[in-house]
Design a protein around this motif. Structure first.
Motif, short mmCIF file in Angstrom:
data_model
loop_
_atom_site.label_atom_id
_atom_site.label_comp_id
_atom_site.label_asym_id
_atom_site.label_seq_id
_atom_site.Cartn_x
_atom_site.Cartn_y
_atom_site.Cartn_z
N PRO A 262 3.45 19.24 9.18
CA PRO A 262 2.30 20.06 8.83
C PRO A 262 2.36 21.44 9.48
CG PRO A 262 1.69 18.52 10.53
CD PRO A 262 3.09 18.15 10.09
N ALA A 263 1.57 22.35 8.95
CA ALA A 263 1.51 23.68 9.54
C ALA A 263 0.99 23.62 10.97
CB ALA A 263 0.62 24.59 8.69
N ARG A 264 0.02 22.78 11.21
CA ARG A 264 -0.58 22.64 12.53
C ARG A 264 -1.07 21.21 12.71
NH1 ARG A 264 1.21 27.09 12.43
NH2 ARG A 264 0.33 29.05 13.26
N VAL A 265 -1.39 20.88 13.95
CA VAL A 265 -2.04 19.62 14.31
C VAL A 265 -3.30 19.96 15.10
CG1 VAL A 265 -1.92 17.58 15.80
CG2 VAL A 265 0.00 18.15 14.30
N ALA A 266 -4.41 19.34 14.72
CA ALA A 266 -5.65 19.46 15.49
C ALA A 266 -5.85 18.16 16.24
CB ALA A 266 -6.84 19.72 14.57
N VAL A 267 -5.82 18.21 17.56
CA VAL A 267 -6.04 17.02 18.38
C VAL A 267 -7.55 16.85 18.57
CG1 VAL A 267 -5.62 15.91 20.60
CG2 VAL A 267 -3.82 17.28 19.52
N ILE A 268 -8.08 15.77 18.03
CA ILE A 268 -9.52 15.51 18.07
C ILE A 268 -9.81 14.55 19.22
CG2 ILE A 268 -11.53 14.73 16.77
CD1 ILE A 268 -10.07 17.20 15.60
N SER A 269 -10.45 15.06 20.26
CA SER A 269 -10.73 14.24 21.44
C SER A 269 -12.14 13.70 21.46
CB SER A 269 -10.47 15.06 22.72
OG SER A 269 -9.11 15.45 22.78
N GLY A 270 -13.00 14.25 20.63
CA GLY A 270 -14.38 13.78 20.55
C GLY A 270 -15.00 14.26 19.25
N PRO A 271 -16.11 13.65 18.83
CA PRO A 271 -16.76 14.06 17.58
C PRO A 271 -17.09 15.54 17.53
CG PRO A 271 -17.72 12.02 18.41
CD PRO A 271 -16.80 12.51 19.47
N GLU A 272 -17.37 16.11 18.70
CA GLU A 272 -17.74 17.52 18.75
C GLU A 272 -16.56 18.45 18.40
OE1 GLU A 272 -16.13 16.28 22.72
OE2 GLU A 272 -17.57 15.43 21.27
N ASP A 273 -15.35 17.92 18.35
CA ASP A 273 -14.18 18.75 18.03
C ASP A 273 -13.99 18.94 16.53
OD1 ASP A 273 -13.56 18.93 20.70
OD2 ASP A 273 -12.09 17.30 20.66
N LEU A 274 -14.62 18.12 15.71
CA LEU A 274 -14.31 18.12 14.28
C LEU A 274 -14.74 19.40 13.58
CD1 LEU A 274 -15.07 14.40 13.47
CD2 LEU A 274 -12.87 15.55 13.18
N ALA A 275 -16.00 19.81 13.76
CA ALA A 275 -16.47 21.02 13.08
C ALA A 275 -15.69 22.26 13.51
CB ALA A 275 -17.97 21.20 13.31
N PRO A 276 -15.47 22.49 14.82
CA PRO A 276 -14.66 23.65 15.22
C PRO A 276 -13.23 23.58 14.67
CG PRO A 276 -15.91 22.84 17.09
CD PRO A 276 -16.08 21.83 16.00
N ALA A 277 -12.67 22.37 14.57
CA ALA A 277 -11.31 22.24 14.03
C ALA A 277 -11.27 22.65 12.56
CB ALA A 277 -10.80 20.82 14.20
N LEU A 278 -12.31 22.27 11.81
CA LEU A 278 -12.37 22.69 10.42
C LEU A 278 -12.52 24.21 10.31
CD1 LEU A 278 -14.62 19.86 8.94
CD2 LEU A 278 -12.25 20.33 8.33
N GLU A 279 -13.29 24.80 11.20
CA GLU A 279 -13.44 26.26 11.21
C GLU A 279 -12.10 26.93 11.53
OE1 GLU A 279 -16.50 27.06 14.01
OE2 GLU A 279 -18.11 26.22 12.77
N ALA A 280 -11.34 26.33 12.46
CA ALA A 280 -10.03 26.89 12.81
C ALA A 280 -9.06 26.80 11.63
CB ALA A 280 -9.46 26.15 14.02
N VAL A 281 -9.16 25.71 10.86
CA VAL A 281 -8.33 25.59 9.66
C VAL A 281 -8.68 26.69 8.66
CG1 VAL A 281 -7.81 24.14 7.66
CG2 VAL A 281 -7.92 23.12 9.95
N ASP A 282 -9.98 26.94 8.50
CA ASP A 282 -10.41 28.02 7.60
C ASP A 282 -9.84 29.37 8.04
OD1 ASP A 282 -11.85 26.34 5.98
OD2 ASP A 282 -13.78 26.72 6.95
#
Length: 442
Positions: A25-45
Protein backbone atom coordinates in the motif's frame (compact mmCIF):
# COMPACT_ATOMS: atom_id res chain seq x y z
CA UNK A 1 0.17 9.08 11.46
CA UNK A 2 0.72 7.38 8.07
CA UNK A 3 3.76 5.13 7.61
CA UNK A 4 5.48 4.97 4.24
CA UNK A 5 7.26 1.80 3.00
CA UNK A 6 10.54 2.85 4.62
CA UNK A 7 9.07 3.28 8.10
CA UNK A 8 9.36 0.84 10.96
CA UNK A 9 6.05 -0.98 11.32
CA UNK A 10 5.12 -0.89 7.64
CA UNK A 11 6.47 -4.37 6.89
CA UNK A 12 4.75 -6.05 9.84
CA UNK A 13 1.40 -4.47 8.97
CA UNK A 14 1.57 -5.63 5.37
CA UNK A 15 2.32 -9.30 5.99
CA UNK A 16 -1.10 -10.87 6.59
CA UNK A 17 -1.52 -14.38 7.92
CA UNK A 18 -2.57 -15.60 4.49
CA UNK A 19 0.45 -14.48 2.52
CA UNK A 20 -0.75 -15.69 -0.88
CA UNK A 21 -1.01 -12.11 -2.15
CA UNK A 22 1.37 -9.16 -2.00
CA UNK A 23 0.56 -6.03 -0.04
CA UNK A 24 2.34 -2.81 -1.04
CA UNK A 25 0.00 0.00 0.00
CA UNK A 26 0.93 3.64 -0.33
CA UNK A 27 0.84 4.01 3.45
CA UNK A 28 -0.09 2.19 6.65
CA UNK A 29 -2.11 3.81 9.43
CA UNK A 30 -1.41 2.15 12.78
CA UNK A 31 -4.63 2.34 14.79
CA UNK A 32 -3.89 2.15 18.52
CA UNK A 33 -7.28 3.29 19.78
CA UNK A 34 -10.74 4.25 18.51
CA UNK A 35 -9.73 7.90 18.68
CA UNK A 36 -7.15 7.30 15.92
CA UNK A 37 -9.67 6.37 13.23
CA UNK A 38 -11.14 9.77 12.32
CA UNK A 39 -7.72 11.53 12.19
CA UNK A 40 -6.36 8.65 10.09
CA UNK A 41 -9.17 9.10 7.59
CA UNK A 42 -8.43 12.83 7.48
CA UNK A 43 -4.75 12.04 6.84
CA UNK A 44 -5.75 9.76 3.96
CA UNK A 45 -7.81 12.62 2.49
CA UNK A 46 -4.83 14.95 2.76
CA UNK A 47 -2.53 12.44 1.08
CA UNK A 48 -5.07 11.87 -1.70
CA UNK A 49 -5.33 15.61 -2.34
CA UNK A 50 -1.56 16.02 -2.47
CA UNK A 51 -1.12 13.06 -4.82
CA UNK A 52 -4.14 13.81 -6.96
CA UNK A 53 -5.37 10.21 -6.72
CA UNK A 54 -8.12 8.61 -4.67
CA UNK A 55 -6.99 6.18 -1.96
CA UNK A 56 -8.91 3.17 -0.72
CA UNK A 57 -8.90 2.34 3.00
CA UNK A 58 -8.28 -1.35 3.79
CA UNK A 59 -8.92 -2.32 7.46
CA UNK A 60 -6.82 -5.30 8.56
CA UNK A 61 -6.16 -6.99 11.88
CA UNK A 62 -4.53 -10.44 11.52
CA UNK A 63 -5.20 -10.79 7.80
CA UNK A 64 -6.52 -14.35 7.94
CA UNK A 65 -9.07 -13.39 5.30
CA UNK A 66 -6.69 -11.40 3.13
CA UNK A 67 -7.12 -12.52 -0.44
CA UNK A 68 -7.03 -9.41 -2.61
CA UNK A 69 -3.82 -7.60 -3.51
CA UNK A 70 -3.25 -4.25 -1.83
CA UNK A 71 -1.36 -1.80 -4.00
CA UNK A 72 -0.32 1.83 -4.19
CA UNK A 73 -3.90 3.02 -4.47
CA UNK A 74 -4.66 1.92 -0.91
CA UNK A 75 -3.87 2.66 2.73
CA UNK A 76 -3.96 -0.23 5.19
CA UNK A 77 -5.56 0.58 8.54
CA UNK A 78 -3.71 -1.77 10.88
CA UNK A 79 -6.15 -2.54 13.70
CA UNK A 80 -4.07 -5.30 15.29
CA UNK A 81 -3.28 -3.04 18.26
CA UNK A 82 -6.96 -2.76 19.22
CA UNK A 83 -6.62 -5.48 21.84
CA UNK A 84 -8.44 -4.20 24.92
CA UNK A 85 -10.55 -6.85 26.71
CA UNK A 86 -13.25 -6.48 29.34
CA UNK A 87 -15.12 -9.50 30.72
CA UNK A 88 -18.47 -9.11 32.49
CA UNK A 89 -18.69 -12.57 34.02
CA UNK A 90 -22.11 -12.03 35.57
CA UNK A 91 -23.69 -10.91 32.29
CA UNK A 92 -21.51 -13.35 30.28
CA UNK A 93 -20.44 -10.61 27.89
CA UNK A 94 -17.03 -9.72 26.46
CA UNK A 95 -16.17 -6.24 25.18
CA UNK A 96 -13.02 -6.36 23.10
CA UNK A 97 -11.00 -4.48 20.52
CA UNK A 98 -11.46 -5.50 16.90
CA UNK A 99 -7.85 -6.70 16.65
CA UNK A 100 -8.05 -9.00 19.67
CA UNK A 101 -7.34 -12.66 18.95
CA UNK A 102 -9.55 -15.46 20.20
CA UNK A 103 -6.63 -16.84 22.18
CA UNK A 104 -6.52 -13.63 24.21
CA UNK A 105 -10.31 -13.48 24.65
CA UNK A 106 -10.56 -17.03 25.93
CA UNK A 107 -7.54 -16.65 28.19
CA UNK A 108 -9.42 -13.79 29.89
CA UNK A 109 -12.81 -15.52 29.92
CA UNK A 110 -11.72 -19.01 31.00
CA UNK A 111 -11.02 -18.19 34.68
CA UNK A 112 -14.73 -17.34 34.93
CA UNK A 113 -15.78 -20.70 33.47
CA UNK A 114 -16.66 -19.03 30.18
CA UNK A 115 -15.47 -19.07 26.57
CA UNK A 116 -16.20 -17.14 23.40
CA UNK A 117 -17.32 -18.96 20.28
CA UNK A 118 -13.81 -19.09 18.84
CA UNK A 119 -12.81 -20.79 15.63
CA UNK A 120 -10.20 -23.40 14.81
CA UNK A 121 -7.20 -21.06 14.84
CA UNK A 122 -6.42 -19.14 18.06
CA UNK A 123 -4.56 -16.40 16.16
CA UNK A 124 -7.66 -15.22 14.28
CA UNK A 125 -9.05 -11.83 15.32
CA UNK A 126 -12.59 -11.62 16.66
CA UNK A 127 -13.76 -9.08 14.07
CA UNK A 128 -13.28 -10.68 10.68
CA UNK A 129 -14.14 -14.11 12.05
CA UNK A 130 -17.41 -12.96 13.62
CA UNK A 131 -18.44 -10.78 10.68
CA UNK A 132 -17.92 -13.79 8.40
CA UNK A 133 -20.24 -16.03 10.44
CA UNK A 134 -17.84 -17.65 12.88
CA UNK A 135 -17.83 -21.46 12.85
CA UNK A 136 -16.08 -22.94 15.86
CA UNK A 137 -15.86 -26.00 18.07
CA UNK A 138 -18.94 -25.07 20.11
CA UNK A 139 -21.15 -24.50 17.07
CA UNK A 140 -23.56 -27.42 17.56
CA UNK A 141 -24.26 -26.35 21.13
CA UNK A 142 -24.29 -22.56 20.70
CA UNK A 143 -24.48 -21.75 16.99
CA UNK A 144 -22.47 -19.32 14.89
CA UNK A 145 -20.43 -16.58 16.51
CA UNK A 146 -22.26 -14.03 14.35
CA UNK A 147 -25.47 -14.78 16.26
CA UNK A 148 -23.72 -14.09 19.59
CA UNK A 149 -22.72 -10.58 18.49
CA UNK A 150 -24.46 -7.91 20.53
CA UNK A 151 -22.93 -4.58 19.50
CA UNK A 152 -20.31 -3.17 17.13
CA UNK A 153 -18.66 0.22 17.67
CA UNK A 154 -17.48 1.54 14.31
CA UNK A 155 -16.81 4.58 12.18
CA UNK A 156 -18.53 5.33 8.90
CA UNK A 157 -16.99 6.62 5.71
CA UNK A 158 -17.04 10.19 7.01
CA UNK A 159 -15.18 9.23 10.21
CA UNK A 160 -18.24 9.54 12.44
CA UNK A 161 -18.33 7.20 15.42
CA UNK A 162 -21.41 5.00 15.48
CA UNK A 163 -22.79 2.07 17.48
CA UNK A 164 -24.49 -0.78 15.65
CA UNK A 165 -27.05 -2.58 17.80
CA UNK A 166 -30.55 -3.99 17.60
CA UNK A 167 -31.88 -1.16 19.78
CA UNK A 168 -29.90 1.66 18.14
CA UNK A 169 -31.77 4.92 17.66
CA UNK A 170 -30.90 5.28 13.99
CA UNK A 171 -32.17 2.78 11.45
CA UNK A 172 -28.76 2.68 9.78
CA UNK A 173 -27.12 1.36 12.94
CA UNK A 174 -29.82 -1.28 13.32
CA UNK A 175 -29.12 -2.30 9.74
CA UNK A 176 -25.36 -2.30 10.38
CA UNK A 177 -25.62 -4.89 13.16
CA UNK A 178 -27.64 -7.12 10.84
CA UNK A 179 -24.85 -6.91 8.24
CA UNK A 180 -22.18 -7.52 10.89
CA UNK A 181 -23.81 -10.84 11.71
CA UNK A 182 -22.44 -12.88 8.85
CA UNK A 183 -22.37 -10.55 5.83
CA UNK A 184 -18.88 -9.22 6.43
CA UNK A 185 -19.69 -6.07 8.36
CA UNK A 186 -19.63 -2.42 7.27
CA UNK A 187 -17.51 0.64 8.03
CA UNK A 188 -14.43 0.23 10.22
CA UNK A 189 -15.08 -1.64 13.47
CA UNK A 190 -13.02 -0.90 16.54
CA UNK A 191 -14.90 -2.62 19.41
CA UNK A 192 -17.19 -5.64 19.60
CA UNK A 193 -19.49 -6.87 22.35
CA UNK A 194 -20.57 -10.51 22.27
CA UNK A 195 -21.96 -13.30 24.41
CA UNK A 196 -19.78 -15.77 26.28
CA UNK A 197 -20.90 -19.31 27.08
CA UNK A 198 -20.35 -21.71 29.94
CA UNK A 199 -18.08 -24.74 29.50
CA UNK A 200 -18.70 -26.97 32.52
CA UNK A 201 -16.68 -30.00 31.41
CA UNK A 202 -14.67 -29.26 28.28
CA UNK A 203 -13.34 -32.30 26.44
CA UNK A 204 -11.54 -32.21 23.11
CA UNK A 205 -8.87 -33.96 21.13
CA UNK A 206 -7.23 -34.81 17.83
CA UNK A 207 -6.94 -38.40 16.63
CA UNK A 208 -4.64 -39.46 13.78
CA UNK A 209 -4.53 -42.73 11.82
CA UNK A 210 -2.59 -43.98 8.82
CA UNK A 211 -4.43 -43.20 5.58
CA UNK A 212 -4.65 -46.90 4.71
CA UNK A 213 -7.51 -47.11 7.21
CA UNK A 214 -9.52 -44.35 5.49
CA UNK A 215 -12.26 -46.57 3.92
CA UNK A 216 -12.99 -48.44 7.14
CA UNK A 217 -12.79 -45.30 9.29
CA UNK A 218 -15.17 -43.44 7.00
CA UNK A 219 -17.62 -46.31 7.08
CA UNK A 220 -17.66 -46.08 10.89
CA UNK A 221 -17.89 -42.28 10.79
CA UNK A 222 -20.77 -42.33 8.31
CA UNK A 223 -22.65 -44.85 10.40
CA UNK A 224 -22.31 -42.97 13.70
CA UNK A 225 -22.22 -39.27 12.83
CA UNK A 226 -26.01 -38.90 12.62
CA UNK A 227 -26.50 -40.09 16.18
CA UNK A 228 -23.76 -37.96 17.71
CA UNK A 229 -24.80 -35.98 20.79
CA UNK A 230 -26.05 -32.45 20.08
CA UNK A 231 -23.25 -30.78 22.06
CA UNK A 232 -20.45 -32.49 20.10
CA UNK A 233 -18.76 -30.71 17.19
CA UNK A 234 -16.25 -32.49 15.00
CA UNK A 235 -14.28 -32.58 11.78
CA UNK A 236 -13.07 -35.60 9.83
CA UNK A 237 -10.40 -35.19 7.20
CA UNK A 238 -7.21 -36.23 5.48
CA UNK A 239 -3.98 -34.44 6.23
CA UNK A 240 -0.62 -34.55 4.43
CA UNK A 241 1.49 -34.45 7.56
CA UNK A 242 4.44 -32.05 7.49
CA UNK A 243 7.80 -32.92 9.08
CA UNK A 244 7.15 -31.00 12.29
CA UNK A 245 7.53 -32.07 15.95
CA UNK A 246 3.82 -31.32 16.37
CA UNK A 247 3.10 -34.69 14.71
CA UNK A 248 4.10 -38.30 15.48
CA UNK A 249 7.35 -39.18 13.76
CA UNK A 250 5.87 -42.22 12.04
CA UNK A 251 3.29 -40.03 10.26
CA UNK A 252 5.59 -37.21 9.18
CA UNK A 253 5.75 -36.96 5.41
CA UNK A 254 2.77 -39.29 5.05
CA UNK A 255 -1.00 -38.95 4.68
CA UNK A 256 -3.15 -39.33 7.79
CA UNK A 257 -6.81 -39.44 8.69
CA UNK A 258 -7.56 -36.70 11.21
CA UNK A 259 -10.54 -36.50 13.54
CA UNK A 260 -10.90 -33.30 15.59
CA UNK A 261 -13.67 -33.45 18.17
CA UNK A 262 -14.93 -31.34 21.08
CA UNK A 263 -17.71 -31.31 23.66
CA UNK A 264 -18.12 -28.66 26.39
CA UNK A 265 -20.34 -31.01 28.40
CA UNK A 266 -18.04 -33.97 29.01
CA UNK A 267 -17.05 -37.24 27.40
CA UNK A 268 -20.30 -39.22 27.16
CA UNK A 269 -21.90 -37.83 23.99
CA UNK A 270 -18.80 -38.34 21.85
CA UNK A 271 -18.19 -41.91 22.98
CA UNK A 272 -20.18 -43.78 20.28
CA UNK A 273 -18.25 -42.15 17.45
CA UNK A 274 -14.88 -42.45 19.16
CA UNK A 275 -15.47 -46.08 20.11
CA UNK A 276 -16.57 -47.00 16.60
CA UNK A 277 -13.55 -45.42 14.94
CA UNK A 278 -11.05 -46.75 17.48
CA UNK A 279 -12.50 -50.23 16.96
CA UNK A 280 -11.72 -50.02 13.24
CA UNK A 281 -8.09 -49.01 13.68
CA UNK A 282 -5.89 -47.98 16.58
CA UNK A 283 -4.96 -44.30 16.33
CA UNK A 284 -1.29 -43.42 16.04
CA UNK A 285 -2.06 -40.37 18.19
CA UNK A 286 -5.10 -39.75 20.42
CA UNK A 287 -5.34 -36.63 22.62
CA UNK A 288 -9.05 -36.89 23.51
CA UNK A 289 -9.73 -35.94 27.11
CA UNK A 290 -10.37 -33.04 29.50
CA UNK A 291 -8.76 -29.84 28.25
CA UNK A 292 -8.72 -26.06 28.42
CA UNK A 293 -9.16 -23.29 25.85
CA UNK A 294 -5.55 -23.60 24.68
CA UNK A 295 -5.96 -27.34 24.19
CA UNK A 296 -9.21 -26.81 22.29
CA UNK A 297 -7.40 -24.42 19.93
CA UNK A 298 -4.82 -27.09 19.07
CA UNK A 299 -7.10 -29.88 17.85
CA UNK A 300 -7.32 -28.63 14.25
CA UNK A 301 -3.53 -28.95 13.94
CA UNK A 302 -3.12 -25.70 12.02
CA UNK A 303 0.40 -24.76 10.87
CA UNK A 304 2.20 -22.56 13.42
CA UNK A 305 3.26 -19.95 10.86
CA UNK A 306 1.63 -18.12 7.98
CA UNK A 307 1.50 -20.18 4.80
CA UNK A 308 0.65 -19.01 1.26
CA UNK A 309 -2.41 -21.10 0.41
CA UNK A 310 -5.55 -21.37 -1.68
CA UNK A 311 -8.72 -22.68 -0.09
CA UNK A 312 -12.02 -24.12 -1.23
CA UNK A 313 -15.17 -24.60 0.85
CA UNK A 314 -18.88 -25.30 0.52
CA UNK A 315 -21.92 -25.82 2.70
CA UNK A 316 -23.27 -29.36 2.19
CA UNK A 317 -26.59 -30.99 3.06
CA UNK A 318 -27.61 -33.99 5.17
CA UNK A 319 -26.68 -36.48 2.43
CA UNK A 320 -22.96 -35.79 2.97
CA UNK A 321 -22.19 -39.00 4.93
CA UNK A 322 -23.11 -40.99 1.81
CA UNK A 323 -20.33 -39.39 -0.24
CA UNK A 324 -17.83 -38.51 2.51
CA UNK A 325 -15.44 -41.40 1.89
CA UNK A 326 -15.27 -40.70 -1.85
CA UNK A 327 -14.77 -36.99 -1.21
CA UNK A 328 -11.84 -37.39 1.17
CA UNK A 329 -10.29 -40.01 -1.12
CA UNK A 330 -9.79 -37.28 -3.76
CA UNK A 331 -7.14 -35.72 -1.49
CA UNK A 332 -5.62 -38.87 -0.02
CA UNK A 333 -3.09 -39.63 -2.74
CA UNK A 334 0.56 -38.93 -2.04
CA UNK A 335 0.68 -36.64 -5.08
CA UNK A 336 -2.45 -34.63 -4.25
CA UNK A 337 -2.00 -30.84 -4.40
CA UNK A 338 -4.49 -30.59 -1.54
CA UNK A 339 -2.72 -31.02 1.80
CA UNK A 340 -5.81 -30.78 4.00
CA UNK A 341 -9.41 -31.70 3.28
CA UNK A 342 -12.03 -31.90 5.98
CA UNK A 343 -15.75 -32.39 6.48
CA UNK A 344 -17.05 -30.36 9.42
CA UNK A 345 -20.24 -31.51 11.17
CA UNK A 346 -22.49 -28.61 12.21
CA UNK A 347 -25.99 -30.11 11.97
CA UNK A 348 -28.51 -28.93 14.55
CA UNK A 349 -26.73 -25.70 15.50
CA UNK A 350 -29.19 -23.27 17.10
CA UNK A 351 -30.05 -19.79 15.82
CA UNK A 352 -29.34 -16.75 17.99
CA UNK A 353 -30.02 -13.10 17.18
CA UNK A 354 -31.38 -12.01 13.82
CA UNK A 355 -28.79 -11.26 11.16
CA UNK A 356 -27.55 -11.91 7.65
CA UNK A 357 -26.11 -15.39 8.38
CA UNK A 358 -26.90 -16.62 11.88
CA UNK A 359 -27.87 -20.22 11.08
CA UNK A 360 -25.61 -22.72 9.30
CA UNK A 361 -26.89 -23.02 5.71
CA UNK A 362 -26.06 -26.73 5.70
CA UNK A 363 -25.46 -29.71 7.97
CA UNK A 364 -21.82 -30.11 6.92
CA UNK A 365 -18.95 -28.08 5.46
CA UNK A 366 -16.43 -29.26 2.91
CA UNK A 367 -13.09 -27.45 3.26
CA UNK A 368 -9.82 -27.98 1.39
CA UNK A 369 -6.48 -26.17 1.48
CA UNK A 370 -3.62 -26.28 -1.01
CA UNK A 371 -0.33 -24.43 -0.39
CA UNK A 372 1.15 -22.35 -3.17
CA UNK A 373 4.60 -23.44 -4.28
CA UNK A 374 4.07 -27.13 -3.61
CA UNK A 375 1.85 -27.39 -6.70
CA UNK A 376 0.92 -25.10 -9.58
CA UNK A 377 -2.34 -23.16 -9.55
CA UNK A 378 -3.57 -25.36 -12.42
CA UNK A 379 -2.91 -28.52 -10.38
CA UNK A 380 -4.66 -27.00 -7.37
CA UNK A 381 -7.71 -26.05 -9.43
CA UNK A 382 -7.83 -29.55 -10.87
CA UNK A 383 -7.77 -30.99 -7.35
CA UNK A 384 -10.66 -28.76 -6.31
CA UNK A 385 -12.54 -29.76 -9.46
CA UNK A 386 -12.18 -33.47 -8.61
CA UNK A 387 -13.62 -32.78 -5.18
CA UNK A 388 -16.48 -30.73 -6.65
CA UNK A 389 -17.57 -33.66 -8.82
CA UNK A 390 -18.13 -35.60 -5.61
CA UNK A 391 -19.65 -32.99 -3.31
CA UNK A 392 -21.86 -31.28 -5.90
CA UNK A 393 -24.73 -33.70 -5.29
CA UNK A 394 -24.86 -32.51 -1.65
CA UNK A 395 -24.40 -28.81 -2.44
CA UNK A 396 -26.46 -26.60 -0.10
CA UNK A 397 -26.03 -23.57 -2.37
CA UNK A 398 -23.51 -21.26 -0.68
CA UNK A 399 -19.93 -21.21 0.57
CA UNK A 400 -18.58 -20.38 4.04
CA UNK A 401 -16.75 -17.35 2.71
CA UNK A 402 -14.23 -16.92 5.48
CA UNK A 403 -12.92 -20.45 4.80
CA UNK A 404 -11.93 -19.75 1.20
CA UNK A 405 -8.31 -18.78 1.59
CA UNK A 406 -6.54 -16.61 -0.95
CA UNK A 407 -9.65 -15.33 -2.75
CA UNK A 408 -10.19 -11.64 -3.51
CA UNK A 409 -13.97 -12.07 -3.55
CA UNK A 410 -16.35 -14.85 -2.58
CA UNK A 411 -19.48 -14.19 -4.67
CA UNK A 412 -21.17 -17.42 -3.58
CA UNK A 413 -20.83 -16.74 0.15
CA UNK A 414 -24.28 -15.19 0.45
CA UNK A 415 -27.67 -15.69 -1.19
CA UNK A 416 -28.37 -12.90 -3.69
CA UNK A 417 -31.00 -11.18 -1.57
CA UNK A 418 -28.76 -11.16 1.50
CA UNK A 419 -25.78 -9.88 -0.47
CA UNK A 420 -27.82 -7.12 -2.12
CA UNK A 421 -29.22 -5.95 1.21
CA UNK A 422 -25.76 -5.92 2.81
CA UNK A 423 -24.30 -4.02 -0.15
CA UNK A 424 -26.97 -1.35 0.24
CA UNK A 425 -26.14 -0.98 3.93
CA UNK A 426 -22.42 -0.75 3.17
CA UNK A 427 -23.07 1.94 0.57
CA UNK A 428 -25.20 3.92 3.03
CA UNK A 429 -22.51 3.75 5.71
CA UNK A 430 -19.83 4.71 3.19
CA UNK A 431 -21.48 6.35 0.15
CA UNK A 432 -18.15 7.37 -1.42
CA UNK A 433 -16.85 3.80 -1.08
CA UNK A 434 -13.68 4.92 0.65
CA UNK A 435 -13.50 1.73 2.71
CA UNK A 436 -12.87 -1.62 1.02
CA UNK A 437 -15.96 -3.73 1.37
CA UNK A 438 -15.94 -7.25 2.70
CA UNK A 439 -14.98 -9.84 0.12
CA UNK A 440 -18.23 -11.64 1.00
CA UNK A 441 -20.09 -8.85 -0.81
CA UNK A 442 -18.38 -9.69 -4.13
Amino acid sequence: MLLDPSAAGYAAATQPHNSSVEQRPARVAVISGPEDLAPALEAVDALARSSGAALEVVPQATGHGAGAPVGEGAVVFDTSNLTHISIDAEARVATVGAGTTWAAVNAAAEPHGLLGLAGSAPSVSVSGYTFGGGIGWLVRRHGLASAALRTVHYVDGAGRHRVAADDAVEELDRAAIWAARGAGGVGIAHTLEFDLVSVPDLHAGALLWHAEALPALMAAWSREIGSLGSSVSSSIGVLHVPPLPLFPEELQGKVAVHLAIADPDGSVAAAPLLDAMRAVATPVSDTWGPTDAAGLARIHLDPPTATPAIGDARWLDASTPELAAALLATAAGDDSPIVMMEIRHVAGAPTGRAGAVVTPPGDFIYHAVAPLGRSSREEIDAGFARARKVWSSADAGTAPGSWIEGAATVPEALPVEIRDRARTIADTVDPQRRIRRSRLLG
